[in-house]
Scaffold this motif. Structure first.
Motif, PDB file in Angstrom:
ATOM      1  N   LEU A   1       0.814  -1.222   0.000  1.00 24.05           N
ATOM      2  CA  LEU A   1       0.000   0.000   0.000  1.00 24.05           C
ATOM      3  C   LEU A   1       0.846   1.269   0.000  1.00 24.05           C
ATOM      4  N   ALA A   2       2.146   1.129   0.079  1.00 23.90           N
ATOM      5  CA  ALA A   2       3.015   2.293   0.270  1.00 23.90           C
ATOM      6  C   ALA A   2       2.871   3.328  -0.838  1.00 23.90           C
ATOM      7  N   GLY A   3       2.651   2.885  -2.077  1.00 19.74           N
ATOM      8  CA  GLY A   3       2.593   3.817  -3.198  1.00 19.74           C
ATOM      9  C   GLY A   3       1.262   4.521  -3.359  1.00 19.74           C
ATOM     10  N   VAL A   4       0.227   4.080  -2.644  1.00 21.74           N
ATOM     11  CA  VAL A   4      -1.106   4.684  -2.778  1.00 21.74           C
ATOM     12  C   VAL A   4      -1.612   5.233  -1.447  1.00 21.74           C
ATOM     13  N   ALA A   5      -0.738   5.267  -0.445  1.00 22.01           N
ATOM     14  CA  ALA A   5      -1.159   5.579   0.925  1.00 22.01           C
ATOM     15  C   ALA A   5      -1.785   6.948   1.071  1.00 22.01           C
ATOM     16  N   GLY A   6      -1.444   7.900   0.198  1.00 23.45           N
ATOM     17  CA  GLY A   6      -1.999   9.238   0.346  1.00 23.45           C
ATOM     18  C   GLY A   6      -3.164   9.559  -0.557  1.00 23.45           C
TER      19      GLY A   6
ATOM     20  N   ALA B   1     -13.823   6.706   1.999  1.00 19.86           N
ATOM     21  CA  ALA B   1     -13.176   5.965   0.919  1.00 19.86           C
ATOM     22  C   ALA B   1     -13.629   4.510   0.941  1.00 19.86           C
ATOM     23  N   VAL B   2     -13.905   3.980  -0.258  1.00 18.76           N
ATOM     24  CA  VAL B   2     -14.393   2.614  -0.418  1.00 18.76           C
ATOM     25  C   VAL B   2     -13.477   1.879  -1.387  1.00 18.76           C
ATOM     26  N   VAL B   3     -13.112   0.640  -1.059  1.00 20.30           N
ATOM     27  CA  VAL B   3     -12.375  -0.195  -2.007  1.00 20.30           C
ATOM     28  C   VAL B   3     -13.158  -1.479  -2.242  1.00 20.30           C
ATOM     29  N   ASN B   4     -13.025  -2.025  -3.454  1.00 15.88           N
ATOM     30  CA  ASN B   4     -13.659  -3.294  -3.789  1.00 15.88           C
ATOM     31  C   ASN B   4     -12.710  -4.412  -3.378  1.00 15.88           C
ATOM     32  N   VAL B   5     -13.019  -5.064  -2.262  1.00 17.38           N
ATOM     33  CA  VAL B   5     -12.172  -6.139  -1.742  1.00 17.38           C
ATOM     34  C   VAL B   5     -12.553  -7.431  -2.442  1.00 17.38           C
ATOM     35  N   GLU B   6     -11.726  -7.813  -3.413  1.00 18.15           N
ATOM     36  CA  GLU B   6     -12.077  -8.960  -4.252  1.00 18.15           C
ATOM     37  C   GLU B   6     -11.388 -10.233  -3.752  1.00 18.15           C
ATOM     38  N   ALA B   7     -11.522 -10.454  -2.454  1.00 14.82           N
ATOM     39  CA  ALA B   7     -11.062 -11.678  -1.805  1.00 14.82           C
ATOM     40  C   ALA B   7     -11.505 -11.607  -0.358  1.00 14.82           C
ATOM     41  N   PRO B   8     -11.988 -12.697   0.210  1.00 15.20           N
ATOM     42  CA  PRO B   8     -12.336 -12.669   1.623  1.00 15.20           C
ATOM     43  C   PRO B   8     -11.109 -12.414   2.483  1.00 15.20           C
TER      44      PRO B   8
ATOM     45  N   ALA C   1      -7.054  -3.873   8.832  1.00 14.51           N
ATOM     46  CA  ALA C   1      -6.428  -2.779   9.569  1.00 14.51           C
ATOM     47  C   ALA C   1      -5.476  -1.986   8.669  1.00 14.51           C
ATOM     48  N   ALA C   2      -4.794  -2.666   7.757  1.00 11.51           N
ATOM     49  CA  ALA C   2      -3.886  -1.972   6.843  1.00 11.51           C
ATOM     50  C   ALA C   2      -4.656  -1.018   5.936  1.00 11.51           C
ATOM     51  N   LEU C   3      -5.814  -1.434   5.460  1.00 13.14           N
ATOM     52  CA  LEU C   3      -6.640  -0.555   4.625  1.00 13.14           C
ATOM     53  C   LEU C   3      -7.176   0.620   5.436  1.00 13.14           C
ATOM     54  N   ALA C   4      -7.609   0.350   6.658  1.00 11.66           N
ATOM     55  CA  ALA C   4      -8.061   1.442   7.519  1.00 11.66           C
ATOM     56  C   ALA C   4      -6.933   2.441   7.757  1.00 11.66           C
ATOM     57  N   GLY C   5      -5.709   1.941   7.798  1.00 16.69           N
ATOM     58  CA  GLY C   5      -4.561   2.793   8.048  1.00 16.69           C
ATOM     59  C   GLY C   5      -4.266   3.792   6.954  1.00 16.69           C
ATOM     60  N   ILE C   6      -4.744   3.547   5.736  1.00 15.22           N
ATOM     61  CA  ILE C   6      -4.523   4.518   4.652  1.00 15.22           C
ATOM     62  C   ILE C   6      -5.778   5.345   4.370  1.00 15.22           C
TER      63      ILE C   6
ATOM     64  N   ILE D   1     -16.278  -9.716   7.314  1.00 16.68           N
ATOM     65  CA  ILE D   1     -17.080  -8.680   7.973  1.00 16.68           C
ATOM     66  C   ILE D   1     -16.588  -8.445   9.400  1.00 16.68           C
ATOM     67  N   THR D   2     -16.220  -9.518  10.092  1.00 15.35           N
ATOM     68  CA  THR D   2     -15.712  -9.393  11.458  1.00 15.35           C
ATOM     69  C   THR D   2     -14.414  -8.600  11.493  1.00 15.35           C
ATOM     70  N   HIS D   3     -13.453  -8.959  10.625  1.00 16.57           N
ATOM     71  CA  HIS D   3     -12.169  -8.249  10.599  1.00 16.57           C
ATOM     72  C   HIS D   3     -12.366  -6.785  10.198  1.00 16.57           C
ATOM     73  N   ALA D   4     -13.282  -6.553   9.252  1.00 13.27           N
ATOM     74  CA  ALA D   4     -13.564  -5.177   8.841  1.00 13.27           C
ATOM     75  C   ALA D   4     -14.101  -4.365  10.013  1.00 13.27           C
ATOM     76  N   ASN D   5     -15.091  -4.894  10.701  1.00 13.18           N
ATOM     77  CA  ASN D   5     -15.701  -4.182  11.828  1.00 13.18           C
ATOM     78  C   ASN D   5     -14.698  -3.937  12.950  1.00 13.18           C
ATOM     79  N   GLN D   6     -13.834  -4.915  13.211  1.00 15.15           N
ATOM     80  CA  GLN D   6     -12.813  -4.752  14.241  1.00 15.15           C
ATOM     81  C   GLN D   6     -11.832  -3.637  13.884  1.00 15.15           C
ATOM     82  N   ALA D   7     -11.633  -3.406  12.589  1.00  5.46           N
ATOM     83  CA  ALA D   7     -10.742  -2.340  12.139  1.00  5.46           C
ATOM     84  C   ALA D   7     -11.456  -1.004  11.984  1.00  5.46           C
ATOM     85  N   GLY D   8     -12.754  -0.983  12.328  1.00  7.08           N
ATOM     86  CA  GLY D   8     -13.531   0.243  12.213  1.00  7.08           C
ATOM     87  C   GLY D   8     -14.078   0.504  10.828  1.00  7.08           C
ATOM     88  N   LEU D   9     -14.143  -0.529   9.991  1.00  8.66           N
ATOM     89  CA  LEU D   9     -14.609  -0.392   8.618  1.00  8.66           C
ATOM     90  C   LEU D   9     -16.044  -0.888   8.477  1.00  8.66           C
TER      91      LEU D   9
END
Length: 369
Positions: A83-88, A96-103, A127-132, A156-164
């Motif tokens: 994610l380093a090249g798109v972090a900003g 911001a919304v991303v299409n997560v094409e994998a569970p 959490a990494a996605l929430a971080g950017i 869905i559980t991991h997303a919610n735990q990361a605040g997503l």
């Protein structure tokens, strides 16, 4: 008309009427199921602090997956390295919304062991996605069930735990069809997610998990619920089209149906490449934003396509809107699994792919509607 001919005619008519009745019952069943929800149960919501009190901006990125060819980099440096090249890229957006094409799950056993492409992303991806700056995950796509019902629950559980927040898939039709309302200042924007029919193992039913398939009933229901819940603008996020191919007739058909149903913007994903932008009756339709951070090596060269994606940012105020497209270089043969903003030459290629009379300044093209 002979008696035998009349009998054949009547038999054909009976078949037609029976099929029509079956379709009507299916649609009625959808309406009954979703109609039983109260307004509060029919949607999810989140609030953000907007950059401006009289406008709201939503950034939308394409196919995202952290495994496959990127697995070695992730194992040594973590998901954050990809994610380093798109972090900003989301810093100027309110959401911001991303299409997560994998569970997002630790499960490794595919739902369909015979599938040619079956993916998962590690639990830390949320959490990494929430971080950017990501605030929501779009799950309405053909890979969201790659690890079955348990994999979707994990996502869905991991997303919610990361605040997503999540949208587009769930434990049944009622959960999967819920719009996501983003409250920002004076405006509320609803996001809804649909996909093509990828088969019974992928689509939600009244008793089984999955994603929501494009249909007249599903698109009209989501728009109606969004408006009843107070949405000023409604955005359709749609997963459709063929890999590395041009816009097809199904995409153009459903875009016109979505516009007719009252949506304020349509943003597509799925083909892994950029598709042209069209404005239909004042509504911007981005047929494909391509990939975002996608861990597969890709097959761009084999299809004669340039590996480019874009982050689409929709900004609405009380009178109109603006669409900005920020070019992303996504071909992993070039970026080695670390996508980045395009240079001037790559942005020129994106301008050619997107068309749409965008006004380009560097890697960002702007359209006012």
């Amino acid at each position: 008309m002979s008696r035998s001919t009349a009998r054949r005619r009547d038999h054909r008519l009976m078949i037609v009427f029976a099929l029509s009745a079956s379709v009507a019952l299916v649609l009625a069943g959808w309406q009954v199921v979703v109609g039983q929800q109260t307004t509060a149960e029919a949607y999810t919501q989140t609030s953000v602090v907007p950059h401006s009190t009289d406008s709201v901006s939503i950034a939308i990125a394409g196919d995202t997956m952290f495994s496959d060819g990127a697995a070695k980099l992730i194992a040594s440096q973590g998901v954050e390295a990809t994610l380093a090249g798109v972090a900003g890229m989301f810093s100027g957006a309110d959401a911001a919304v991303v299409n997560v094409e994998a569970p997002i799950t630790a499960l490794t056993e595919p739902l369909n062991p015979g599938a040619q492409y079956s993916y998962s992303s590690p639990p830390e991806a949320a959490a990494a996605l929430a971080g950017i700056g990501v605030t929501a995950l779009q799950l309405g796509n053909n890979h969201t069930m790659d690890r079955g019902a348990e994999g979707l629950t994990d996502t869905i559980t991991h997303a919610n735990q990361a605040g997503l927040s999540t949208l587009g898939a769930g434990s049944d039709t009622s959960e999967a069809s819920k719009p996501l309302l983003v409250h920002a200042g004076q405006l509320t924007v609803a996001l809804v997610s649909f996909g093509e029919d990828y088969g019974s193992a992928k689509r939600a039913t009244t008793t089984s998990p999955g994603m929501i398939v494009l249909s007249d009933a599903s698109i009209r229901y989501a728009e109606r619920v969004s408006r009843q819940a107070g949405a000023d603008r409604v955005i359709a996020l749609v997963h459709w089209g063929d890999n590395y191919a041009d816009v097809d007739a199904s995409q153009t058909y459903w875009s016109s149906q979505l516009v007719a149903a009252g949506y304020d913007a349509v943003i597509g994903s799925g083909p892994h490449v950029l598709h042209p932008i069209e404005v239909i009756d004042g509504v911007p339709v981005v047929y494909s934003v391509g990939n975002f951070v996608f861990g597969s090596p890709g097959r761009f060269a084999g299809y004669g396509r340039v590996g480019l994606g874009a982050v689409a940012t929709l900004t609405f105020d009380l009178t109109g809107g603006t669409l900005q497209m920020q070019c992303v270089r996504t071909d992993n043969a070039v970026v080695n699994y670390v996508p980045r903003a395009c240079n001037d030459e790559e942005s020129a290629w994106a301008a050619s792919d997107l068309q749409g009379n965008l006004d380009w300044q560097g890697s960002i093209g702007t359209l006012r509607f």
